[in-house]
Design a protein around this motif. Structure first.
Motif, PDB file in Angstrom:
ATOM      1  N   ASP A   1      46.285  38.077  33.937  1.00 21.78           N
ATOM      2  CA  ASP A   1      47.669  37.766  34.297  1.00 21.78           C
ATOM      3  C   ASP A   1      48.511  37.591  33.035  1.00 21.78           C
ATOM      4  O   ASP A   1      48.006  37.706  31.902  1.00 21.78           O
ATOM      5  N   LYS A   2      49.783  37.296  33.201  1.00 17.53           N
ATOM      6  CA  LYS A   2      50.701  37.182  32.068  1.00 17.53           C
ATOM      7  C   LYS A   2      50.282  36.095  31.097  1.00 17.53           C
ATOM      8  O   LYS A   2      50.231  36.316  29.873  1.00 17.53           O
ATOM      9  N   VAL A   3      49.967  34.915  31.608  1.00 14.63           N
ATOM     10  CA  VAL A   3      49.622  33.787  30.746  1.00 14.63           C
ATOM     11  C   VAL A   3      48.364  34.076  29.934  1.00 14.63           C
ATOM     12  O   VAL A   3      48.329  33.853  28.713  1.00 14.63           O
ATOM     13  N   ASN A   4      47.327  34.577  30.587  1.00 13.49           N
ATOM     14  CA  ASN A   4      46.070  34.830  29.887  1.00 13.49           C
ATOM     15  C   ASN A   4      46.190  35.945  28.858  1.00 13.49           C
ATOM     16  O   ASN A   4      45.647  35.838  27.750  1.00 13.49           O
ATOM     17  N   THR A   5      46.882  37.028  29.212  1.00  9.19           N
ATOM     18  CA  THR A   5      47.008  38.133  28.259  1.00  9.19           C
ATOM     19  C   THR A   5      47.856  37.743  27.053  1.00  9.19           C
ATOM     20  O   THR A   5      47.571  38.147  25.924  1.00  9.19           O
ATOM     21  N   GLU A   6      48.876  36.935  27.277  1.00  4.30           N
ATOM     22  CA  GLU A   6      49.693  36.476  26.159  1.00  4.30           C
ATOM     23  C   GLU A   6      48.910  35.533  25.254  1.00  4.30           C
ATOM     24  O   GLU A   6      49.059  35.558  24.031  1.00  4.30           O
ATOM     25  N   SER A   7      48.063  34.714  25.846  1.00  2.00           N
ATOM     26  CA  SER A   7      47.301  33.739  25.050  1.00  2.00           C
ATOM     27  C   SER A   7      46.274  34.417  24.148  1.00  2.00           C
ATOM     28  O   SER A   7      45.995  33.926  23.048  1.00  2.00           O
ATOM     29  N   VAL A   8      45.710  35.549  24.584  1.00  2.00           N
ATOM     30  CA  VAL A   8      44.679  36.209  23.772  1.00  2.00           C
ATOM     31  C   VAL A   8      45.255  37.230  22.799  1.00  2.00           C
ATOM     32  O   VAL A   8      44.518  37.800  21.984  1.00  2.00           O
ATOM     33  N   THR A   9      46.564  37.460  22.864  1.00  2.00           N
ATOM     34  CA  THR A   9      47.191  38.418  21.943  1.00  2.00           C
ATOM     35  C   THR A   9      48.145  37.743  20.967  1.00  2.00           C
ATOM     36  O   THR A   9      48.804  38.423  20.179  1.00  2.00           O
TER      37      THR A   9
ATOM     38  N   VAL B   1      47.749  47.553  31.350  1.00  4.51           N
ATOM     39  CA  VAL B   1      47.215  48.269  32.515  1.00  4.51           C
ATOM     40  C   VAL B   1      46.487  47.283  33.429  1.00  4.51           C
ATOM     41  O   VAL B   1      46.617  47.334  34.652  1.00  4.51           O
ATOM     42  N   GLY B   2      45.736  46.366  32.801  1.00  8.43           N
ATOM     43  CA  GLY B   2      45.016  45.359  33.571  1.00  8.43           C
ATOM     44  C   GLY B   2      45.958  44.480  34.379  1.00  8.43           C
ATOM     45  O   GLY B   2      45.664  44.124  35.526  1.00  8.43           O
ATOM     46  N   ARG B   3      47.100  44.146  33.781  1.00  7.27           N
ATOM     47  CA  ARG B   3      48.081  43.320  34.500  1.00  7.27           C
ATOM     48  C   ARG B   3      48.641  44.067  35.703  1.00  7.27           C
ATOM     49  O   ARG B   3      48.884  43.468  36.764  1.00  7.27           O
ATOM     50  N   VAL B   4      48.841  45.375  35.544  1.00  7.50           N
ATOM     51  CA  VAL B   4      49.336  46.179  36.669  1.00  7.50           C
ATOM     52  C   VAL B   4      48.284  46.227  37.775  1.00  7.50           C
ATOM     53  O   VAL B   4      48.602  46.067  38.957  1.00  7.50           O
ATOM     54  N   LEU B   5      47.020  46.439  37.371  1.00  2.00           N
ATOM     55  CA  LEU B   5      45.940  46.479  38.356  1.00  2.00           C
ATOM     56  C   LEU B   5      45.781  45.132  39.052  1.00  2.00           C
ATOM     57  O   LEU B   5      45.475  45.077  40.247  1.00  2.00           O
ATOM     58  N   ASN B   6      46.009  44.059  38.294  1.00  2.00           N
ATOM     59  CA  ASN B   6      45.953  42.715  38.877  1.00  2.00           C
ATOM     60  C   ASN B   6      47.024  42.575  39.949  1.00  2.00           C
ATOM     61  O   ASN B   6      46.770  42.050  41.042  1.00  2.00           O
ATOM     62  N   PHE B   7      48.221  43.055  39.658  1.00  2.00           N
ATOM     63  CA  PHE B   7      49.323  42.980  40.607  1.00  2.00           C
ATOM     64  C   PHE B   7      49.015  43.765  41.887  1.00  2.00           C
ATOM     65  O   PHE B   7      49.323  43.328  42.995  1.00  2.00           O
ATOM     66  N   LEU B   8      48.370  44.932  41.706  1.00  2.00           N
ATOM     67  CA  LEU B   8      48.103  45.805  42.847  1.00  2.00           C
ATOM     68  C   LEU B   8      46.841  45.422  43.615  1.00  2.00           C
ATOM     69  O   LEU B   8      46.821  45.467  44.855  1.00  2.00           O
ATOM     70  N   PHE B   9      45.798  45.044  42.875  1.00  2.00           N
ATOM     71  CA  PHE B   9      44.498  44.859  43.527  1.00  2.00           C
ATOM     72  C   PHE B   9      43.846  43.497  43.271  1.00  2.00           C
ATOM     73  O   PHE B   9      42.697  43.279  43.655  1.00  2.00           O
ATOM     74  N   GLY B  10      44.573  42.580  42.600  1.00  2.00           N
ATOM     75  CA  GLY B  10      44.001  41.273  42.299  1.00  2.00           C
ATOM     76  C   GLY B  10      43.562  40.513  43.529  1.00  2.00           C
ATOM     77  O   GLY B  10      42.598  39.745  43.493  1.00  2.00           O
ATOM     78  N   TRP B  11      44.256  40.743  44.633  1.00  2.00           N
ATOM     79  CA  TRP B  11      43.905  40.066  45.885  1.00  2.00           C
ATOM     80  C   TRP B  11      42.553  40.520  46.408  1.00  2.00           C
ATOM     81  O   TRP B  11      41.874  39.804  47.157  1.00  2.00           O
ATOM     82  N   LEU B  12      42.130  41.723  45.963  1.00  2.00           N
ATOM     83  CA  LEU B  12      40.885  42.295  46.454  1.00  2.00           C
ATOM     84  C   LEU B  12      39.726  42.076  45.484  1.00  2.00           C
ATOM     85  O   LEU B  12      38.600  41.809  45.895  1.00  2.00           O
ATOM     86  N   PHE B  13      40.016  42.186  44.172  1.00  2.00           N
ATOM     87  CA  PHE B  13      38.985  42.031  43.143  1.00  2.00           C
ATOM     88  C   PHE B  13      39.288  40.793  42.301  1.00  2.00           C
ATOM     89  O   PHE B  13      40.174  40.812  41.445  1.00  2.00           O
ATOM     90  N   SER B  14      38.530  39.738  42.535  1.00  2.00           N
ATOM     91  CA  SER B  14      38.788  38.451  41.883  1.00  2.00           C
ATOM     92  C   SER B  14      38.832  38.504  40.359  1.00  2.00           C
ATOM     93  O   SER B  14      39.708  37.882  39.750  1.00  2.00           O
ATOM     94  N   PRO B  15      37.924  39.250  39.693  1.00  2.00           N
ATOM     95  CA  PRO B  15      37.967  39.287  38.227  1.00  2.00           C
ATOM     96  C   PRO B  15      39.296  39.797  37.669  1.00  2.00           C
ATOM     97  O   PRO B  15      39.713  39.396  36.580  1.00  2.00           O
ATOM     98  N   LEU B  16      39.967  40.669  38.416  1.00  2.00           N
ATOM     99  CA  LEU B  16      41.256  41.202  37.956  1.00  2.00           C
ATOM    100  C   LEU B  16      42.320  40.118  37.846  1.00  2.00           C
ATOM    101  O   LEU B  16      43.268  40.242  37.068  1.00  2.00           O
ATOM    102  N   ARG B  17      42.160  39.049  38.607  1.00  2.00           N
ATOM    103  CA  ARG B  17      43.171  37.990  38.609  1.00  2.00           C
ATOM    104  C   ARG B  17      43.224  37.259  37.265  1.00  2.00           C
ATOM    105  O   ARG B  17      44.200  36.574  36.974  1.00  2.00           O
ATOM    106  N   MET B  18      42.173  37.410  36.468  1.00  2.00           N
ATOM    107  CA  MET B  18      42.171  36.806  35.140  1.00  2.00           C
ATOM    108  C   MET B  18      43.180  37.492  34.216  1.00  2.00           C
ATOM    109  O   MET B  18      43.667  36.896  33.257  1.00  2.00           O
TER     110      MET B  18
END
Length: 337
Positions: free
Chosen positions: A288-296, A269-286
């Motif tokens: 992303d695909k690379v970061n979520t894959e690395s922590v899972t 869900v966070g990745r979807v929100l990043n895609f939609l609103f990451g340009w507006l909310f900087s923390p959402l840009r974290m």
């Protein structure tokens, strides 16, 4: 004489101290804005004579964009430990990391040409390693795969390594160390120093990582240089641990309940929100695909090469956490007074 870059960082300061304990002369490179008082304060955790060792350090301000500044810092230097780097997993810091880590390393190596520098140790990261060996483990033969997605930090370290290998091909004695997540003391509000702030949080991830004590990284790096082991890279990790296990251990020590694992669906869900609103909310840009894959994901990283080459014995992760978490709590209490 020896130059250590990034000497106010969590690793650089310990390499400086270890070299001083060996009776060597050290020049410590820093930014003009660096807080060397904080370094001095952290030395109380590593030695009974923090002030006497601190006073032996020759500090020098270095601008990695200024060749004259670099050449001046290298006067009389025979060995270099290059620890200076920007560490971040936020996409917004990509340009800064590329400039600091790649260009900074390139400029430093260029300044080494024609100088008296004979040995060069580069501190990289296991983040540059891809793939596994026949045992299903990541080791020194796990080369960076350009076809895979990587964090900007991993990319910056890979291309920094390429500069080091180039210098090696031109005759400089170089060795590369690839630490995992470094557990250390001091610099609590920046970079690797934030480890206990992060581990103490009430939530964690399903994946895992490889951890190593800062004292081991310093000791192994110095031993490789002293034994003239060049033209190779060495993974420096003590143990592979899941985030939940390490987070639970830290929180238990702090008298807190075990952390909750963030469900993978929430990360999606966070990745979807990043895609939609990451340009507006900087923390959402974290998120992303690379970061979520690395922590899972949880990969097994091998330390066999350094163990077999040096007969190296690492500090167990639990012992490392006990020591540095105690230091963290001590500093936090002193700040509240």
């Amino acid at each position: 004489m020896i130059l250590v870059t990034g000497a106010t960082g969590i690793l650089g300061r310990v390499i400086v101290l270890q070299l001083l304990k060996q009776g060597k002369s050290v020049v410590a490179a820093k930014r003009k804005s660096s807080n060397i008082g904080e370094v001095k304060n952290s030395y109380k955790f590593y030695t009974d004579s923090p002030e006497s060792f601190f006073e032996k350090i020759k500090w020098v301000d270095v601008d990695f964009d200024d060749m004259f500044s670099l050449q001046n810092a290298l006067k009389g230097i025979e060995e270099v430990y290059h620890c200076a780097a920007t560490v971040s997993f936020h996409p917004a810091d990509q340009r800064k990391m590329y400039h600091t880590n790649i260009e900074g390393t390139k400029n430093l190596l260029f300044a080494c040409e024609g100088s008296g520098v004979k040995k060069f140790c580069f501190v990289s990261s296991i983040a540059v390693l891809d793939g596994v060996n026949e045992k299903g483990e990541t080791d020194e033969s796990s080369d960076y795969n350009l076809k895979l997605d990587h964090s900007a930090y991993a990319v910056s370290k890979h291309f920094s390594e390429m500069e080091v290998w180039r210098a090696a091909a031109e005759g400089l004695n170089t060795v590369i160390v690839n630490p995992g997540i470094i557990i250390g003391s001091g610099n609590w509000t920046q970079s690797s120093g934030l480890i206990f702030e992060n581990l103490a949080r009430p939530y964690t991830f399903s994946g895992g990582a490889s951890y190593v004590d800062v004292r081991d990284v310093a000791r192994a790096s110095i031993e490789l240089m002293d034994k003239n082991i060049f033209g190779e890279r060495f993974i420096l990790i003590s143990e592979n641990k899941r985030y939940f296990e390490v987070g639970s251990y830290v929180r238990q020590k702090l008298g807190l309940a075990a952390p909750k694992i963030i469900p993978s669906v929430l990360l999606m869900v966070g990745r979807v929100l990043n895609f939609l609103f990451g340009w507006l909310f900087s923390p959402l840009r974290m998120v992303d695909k690379v970061n979520t894959e690395s922590v899972t994901t949880f990969s097994t990283v091998s330390n066999n090469k350094i163990v077999e080459t040096l007969g190296f014995k690492f500090i167990p992760v639990s012992e490392s956490i006990n020591f540095h978490l105690g230091n963290y709590r001590t500093d936090k209490k002193s700040l509240k007074k």
